[in-house]
Design an enzyme around this catalytic site. Structure first.
Site, PDB file in Angstrom:
ATOM      1  N   LEU A 142       0.823  -1.211   0.000  1.00  0.00           N
ATOM      2  CA  LEU A 142       0.000   0.000   0.000  1.00  0.00           C
ATOM      3  C   LEU A 142       0.852   1.254   0.000  1.00  0.00           C
ATOM      4  CD1 LEU A 142      -2.522  -1.327   2.638  1.00  0.00           C
ATOM      5  CD2 LEU A 142      -3.037  -0.899   0.230  1.00  0.00           C
ATOM      6  N   LYS A 201       7.051   3.140   1.287  1.00  0.00           N
ATOM      7  CA  LYS A 201       7.919   3.774   2.281  1.00  0.00           C
ATOM      8  C   LYS A 201       7.659   3.222   3.682  1.00  0.00           C
ATOM      9  CE  LYS A 201       9.634   8.393   3.256  1.00  0.00           C
ATOM     10  NZ  LYS A 201       9.464   9.800   2.828  1.00  0.00           N
ATOM     11  N   GLN A 230       8.720  -0.916   7.951  1.00  0.00           N
ATOM     12  CA  GLN A 230       8.244  -2.069   8.705  1.00  0.00           C
ATOM     13  C   GLN A 230       9.206  -3.244   8.565  1.00  0.00           C
ATOM     14  OE1 GLN A 230       6.292  -2.284  11.114  1.00  0.00           O
ATOM     15  NE2 GLN A 230       4.453  -3.276  10.363  1.00  0.00           N
ATOM     16  N   GLU A 249       4.959  -8.895  10.750  1.00  0.00           N
ATOM     17  CA  GLU A 249       5.723  -9.960  11.400  1.00  0.00           C
ATOM     18  C   GLU A 249       6.782 -10.559  10.484  1.00  0.00           C
ATOM     19  OE1 GLU A 249       4.176 -10.778  14.541  1.00  0.00           O
ATOM     20  OE2 GLU A 249       2.287  -9.757  14.161  1.00  0.00           O
TER      21      GLU A 249
END
Ligand code: FAD
Ligand code: SF4
Lengths: 340, 706
Positions: B598, B601, B606, B673
């Site tokens: 989405l 950046k 993440q 994760e």
């Protein structure tokens, strides 16, 4: 934190007087160690005397006395300023390296040179008041008397000079360089007189009185640290081995300083951190090096001679071989003027 | 609007970034609340037993003190209300060292802390179960985890040409988010408002209500910004409800923040795992058996077991597989979800073992993995909705320069440094969870603005931003015209930001809501359109001033017929100082197939965040328990070593293209994760390649490489 009185010292004389008058008072310098310990209830002063405004921050060449031609570093100067002063960088690069190997940029901006020498051990049992610790609770009848680390988690602890009472190590990096550089500590006494303490006599081994980190008396103020002139500037190196690349205390550190003539070692100074309750001067190793040609074999021999006296604890046997290698590596780097 | 004009998929900066860097984003205890008092928890100094006496007299007399609450005077709570970890002052029992045993409330934080130190406690001590090494032998099968067997792994192992049977251990780790857990509780009659960092807003609401024996409608959770959580703010812990209790007792709002030292035994941990992995293969590298047997610990009276065998169930094709768990209850705080639960730790064992076996087989570890690529999910026979493992390995190998790797260790040296390369794979499941969202449109002249509302959470990861992007595209509005409101339980209920379900669930429901509002507007206009108009076009044409729509979304029909996961391949280059054993990860590359990205950046951040923690797992992080007393000796960030800047070299992130709308219509997969899964093994494998030393016990500190 317990309630405490806070005063600003106007001058050195009144600071020393106030402190001497109250055994539960403490000087407050950068506060980076003292305030943490107060928050954890380890230190419980009822009075803080802020000394940061005293004019003891200068760095200057010494013009008289035994250290003439050497450098005087103000006791209340900031660690960052000492590390980056041109005269320190030029003549005592070992000190610059050692200071910059410690803590973080923010802390070095707050921390003072005197405070750095007096920072207390990082032993986790010392820091947690519910744990037994002779350093924190010297009174043998205390419910918390005893040494939590002796048979506990002692990976970070001493391999030289410890006693059954305390196996802690002294955490400063700066002081390891100062030990190698034969510094002296100038203090102002309660009676207004000054005295100088040789660096080797400044910090103590724990013995039966682990509560005493140093030979400074209550009320004495560190005014300056003096560095004698030397010929080590071209061949010195501070090696710090740690669990992460910055912002961690040393597993083992080595301050090595050599005076070289061609490839021959004229003089050698080696001090070690992370191995004892005080900066550990590796005198046996030093002796072995003097007059020898610099070589890996000689370095290893010198290291092993020193480490033969080590007495590791249950979790830190690795420190012996790590020290061997660190001494060798620091000496190699010193020979090469700090370049790999 | 054509795809080129879409803001979704573009690397815009966080829309809440300015608020954060200027200090205007209110985290839990930043909320201005009038007349607030300060609470501090105090803790047990034994690991097992009962409190005999607790003398609070001196503390109660101390300046500023408003109340001292202990098990003797605490109100009765429902301990099964969904708050994790017990420690709610309901009895004199002590189950772990550092359990909350009371709370002091005072006019100032300093007064509260001072008073807490005047409290005298005596205990009847019981023998404590705190030495995992000794207790592990007595571990038993967890209540909810059957042994999972396919074929006969043990038999296949006994006859294998090539095999590995090794034990890999990982220590206790702590989440240690930058923002410690902190709460303000304020009662207004019987209505409770709680400012509290919550990864699951509605979960916090329900657990608080149930524990306090009140209705969920009486509890409002406000959690607009979260300073990290990593699982520790998923379930809520006693500190939340005890703050509410304190506020009731003193009849004032109370603010309570845990200290860093208190974090180690207040809000869960990742447990220590001992994992035995056995692999068998034919000469040409076809796996014939995979067994993954985990032994770990849980709380003395509550079970939580990290699913360390999860990756092993589905990563590789093997006819024989065995996954087991054994757990021993201990007097330590309840373990909990920790980034990549089970997968990050489990992948360390599995992917190290794969590397070991590849080396034995003299195969390239990438080719060995590809050779054992499963066509379907071996654990349940379902087809993959998509699986990018091979692509990640191939693209990664190219980008990383894998061909420069020497198959034999200790072949690459630069000065005093040995250099090594390592690779390891990872995976994390994909789920869309039920969520609701409300879209409100407002028109002023020919300008239409939108507000999106749902009780979602932003852990600092970029939820606000991706939802604004999603809504801007779905409504065809400039992103500046979209306001996102989340982190409040009065908004439509939504999934938590846990288990990598956040972005998937939120983006889909927001997209659905925007579609629905457009449909509703078209219907309301009563007109037929040649081309579908946008919501704002209808608003403007029909002069509608305000309009709103709400939807409830869940995973599409049939999603369950497929196995949906994100997959990755991690590449590490390490430099090991030959003298000191210090390891530095000089380069790291993560290649991830995570569906539709989405925002490249925030997604990159993440992944890098996960990678950095994975490097911490590999090299530095370890919480140490004193096996005599059950206390943690690593109580500060000076002792618990998260990586410092200098530990982290060049980080690169690649997302492979994936178009997978099976598990959810937007084609989003989770990235929260998967970024940590496989990282530690990649580093450990690189350390082996550099030094020839196989370290099976994390973290790889200098002493282990001497
Ligand atoms: C997270 C962290 C990491 C750190 N890492 C390192 C590291 O890696 N290496 C390292 O070497 N250090 C490290 N430090 C320690 C840091 O260097 C010391 O805290 C600092 O040097 C202390 O100086 P200060 O001025 O703040 O002392 P203070 O905290 O103000 O004082 C310390 C003590 O000295 C006394 N005192 C101060 N000045 C004088 C004086 N002039 N005369 C007499 N008594 C005085 C005070 O009364 C007090 O008892 C770290 C500290 C922190 C918090
Ligand atoms: S080593 Fe020293 S400081 Fe540490 S617990 Fe023992 S006595 Fe205390």
């Amino acid at each position: 934190m317990r309630p405490f009185r806070f005063t600003n010292a106007k001058d050195a004389a009144s600071a020393v007087r106030s402190l001497t008058g109250n055994p539960n008072a403490r000087f407050l310098a950068g506060g980076t160690n003292l305030l943490d310990l107060m928050k954890e209830d380890v230190e419980r002063p009822d009075e803080l005397i802020d000394i940061t405004r005293l004019p003891l921050t200068q760095i200057r060449t010494i013009t008289s006395g035994p250290n003439q031609g050497g450098l005087s570093i103000g006791g209340l100067g900031r660690n960052a300023d000492a590390a980056n002063h041109p005269l320190v960088r030029q003549n005592y690069p070992l000190l610059t390296q050692a200071i910059l190997a410690g803590a973080s940029g923010q802390i070095r901006n707050m921390a003072t040179n005197g405070g750095n020498l007096l920072q207390r051990t990082r032993c986790p049992y010392f820091y947690e008041v519910s744990m037994p610790c002779n350093k924190r609770e010297p009174d043998e009848s205390s419910a918390r008397a005893g040494c939590g680390a002796l048979e506990g988690i002692n990976r970070m602890h001493a391999i030289f000079g410890w006693s059954e009472k305390c196996v802690a190590v002294y955490p400063s990096d700066m002081a390891i360089a100062l030990a190698a550089l034969d510094a002296t500590v100038n203090v102002r006494k309660a009676d207004g007189q000054e005295r100088s303490i040789a660096f080797a006599d400044f910090h103590r081994l724990p013995g039966d009185t682990p509560e005493k980190d140093t030979n400074l008396n209550h009320g004495e103020l560190i005014t300056a640290i003096e560095l004698p002139r030397n010929r080590f500037a071209d061949h010195s190196y501070y090696l710090k081995v740690r669990d992460r690349s910055s912002y961690a205390f040393a597993l083992v550190s080595v301050a090595a300083a050599l005076e070289m003539k061609e490839n021959r070692i004229v003089q050698a100074r080696i001090a070690m951190g992370g191995v004892a309750h005080k900066p550990w001067r590796a005198l046996k190793a030093e002796q072995l090096l003097v007059g020898k040609e610099a070589s890996d074999a000689t370095f290893r021999q010198a290291a092993e001679a020193e480490m033969a006296g080590a007495r590791p604890l249950s979790h830190n046997k690795f420190k012996v071989e790590l020290s061997n290698r660190s001494i060798v590596r620091a000496l190699q780097m010193a020979v090469n003027g700090g370049k790999a | 609007m054509n795809d080129n004009n879409k803001v979704t998929g573009t690397p815009i900066s966080r829309i809440d970034g300015i608020l954060k860097v200027t200090g205007k984003a209110d985290y839990s205890t930043d909320h201005p609340v009038r007349n607030v008092a300060y609470g501090i928890l105090f803790k047990s100094t034994i690991a097992a037993g009962t409190i005999r006496t607790i003398d609070t007299a001196e503390a109660e007399k101390a300046p500023g003190v408003l109340a001292v609450i202990t098990h003797r005077n605490a109100p009765k709570l429902n301990v099964k209300g969904g708050i994790r970890g017990g420690a709610m002052l309901q009895s004199p029992a002590v189950d772990f060292f550092g359990q909350h045993i009371g709370i002091v409330v005072a006019e100032s934080f300093e007064q509260a802390r001072h008073a807490s130190r005047l409290i005298q406690v005596t205990y009847d001590e019981a023998p404590a179960k705190v030495d995992f090494d000794k207790l592990a032998k007595g571990a038993v099968r967890p209540k909810d985890k059957e042994d999972e067997k396919r074929g006969d792994a043990k038999a296949a192992l006994s006859t294998a040409d090539y095999k590995i049977e090794e034990v890999y251990t990982t220590p206790i780790e702590h989440h240690h988010p930058l923002e410690p857990h902190a709460t303000i509780a304020e009662w207004n009659g019987d209505q409770l408002t709680v400012y509290n960092s919550s990864q699951i807003v509605n979960g916090a609401q329900n657990a608080t209500a149930a524990t306090l024996n009140i209705k969920p409608e009486q509890v409002r959770i406000v959690s607009p910004y979260i300073g990290g959580g990593f699982g520790s703010k998923g379930g809520q812990w006693a500190n939340l409800v005890l703050t509410a209790v304190a506020a009731k007792v003193v009849n004032r709002p109370v603010k309570l923040a845990l200290t860093r030292q208190q974090m180690v035994n207040s809000v869960g941990l990742r447990q220590q795992n001992v994992q035995k992995v056995s692999l068998a293969a034919t000469k040409d590298g076809k796996l014939t058996a995979l067994a993954h047997e985990t032994t770990t610990h849980c709380a003395i009276n509550d079970e939580f077991v990290e699913p360390c065998g999860d990756c092993s169930k589905l990563m590789y094709d093997t006819p024989n597989s065995l996954i087991t768990y054994r757990v021993v209850p201990m007097n330590l705080i309840l373990p909990t979800y920790t980034r990549g639960p089970g997968k990050s730790t489990g992948s360390f064992a599995l992917e190290s073992a794969m590397d070991e076996l590849a080396y034995k087989l003299k195969m390239d570890p990438i080719e060995f993995r590809i050779k054992n690529e499963p066509e379907r999910d071996p654990s349940n026979g379902k087809p993959w909705s998509s699986r990018a493992t091979v692509q990640c390995l191939r693209e990664g190998a190219n980008a990383f320069g894998w061909e420069k790797r020497k198959p034999e260790p200790r072949q690459q040296q630069e000065g005093n440094y040995l250099i090594g390369y390592g690779v390891a794979c990872g995976t994390y499941p994909v789920h869309q969870r039920p969520s609701s969202a409300l879209v409100k449109l407002k028109r002023e002249g020919s300008t239409v603005t939108a507000t999106i509302e749902l009780a979602a959470a932003d852990l600092g990861t970029g939820t606000y931003t991706i939802l604004a992007q999603t809504a801007a595209d779905a409504l065809d509005l400039p992103i500046g015209n979209v306001t996102v409101r989340i982190g409040d339980s009065t908004l439509p209920p939504a999934a938590g930001s846990v288990g990598s379900v956040g972005a998937i669930s939120y983006a889909n429901v927001v997209n659905d809501a925007c579609m629905k509002i457009t449909d509703d507007l078209i219907a309301r206009s009563g007109k037929q359109y040649f081309a579908r108009p946008t919501a704002s076009q209808v608003m403007i044409a029909e002069r509608i001033d305000t309009f709103q729509a709400r939807v409830d979304s869940k995973a599409p029909e049939g999603a369950d017929d497929y196995s949906s996961h994100s997959f990755n391949a991690n590449f590490a280059e390490v430099r090991v100082n030959m003298s000191t054993g210090m390891v530095r990860v000089s380069r790291f590359l993560a290649v991830t197939g995570a569906g539709k990205i989405l925002n490249p950046k925030t997604a990159r951040s993440q992944i890098i965040g996960g990678n950095v923690w994975g490097i911490g797992m590999a090299l530095t992080e370890e919480s140490v328990v004193d096996p005599r007393w059950g206390n943690f000796v690593t109580r500060s960030l000076g002792d618990y070593h998260i990586p410092a800047n200098l530990d982290i070299g060049n980080m690169e992130v690649i997302f492979v293209r994936e178009d997978d709308t099976i598990s959810n219509r937007m084609g989003v997969k989770g990235i929260g994760e998967v970024g940590i899964v496989g990282v530690a093994a990649a580093v450990a494998n690189a350390v082996f390649n550099a030094t020839g030393k196989r370290i099976r016990e994390l973290p790889i500190t200098p002493d282990k490489l001497l």
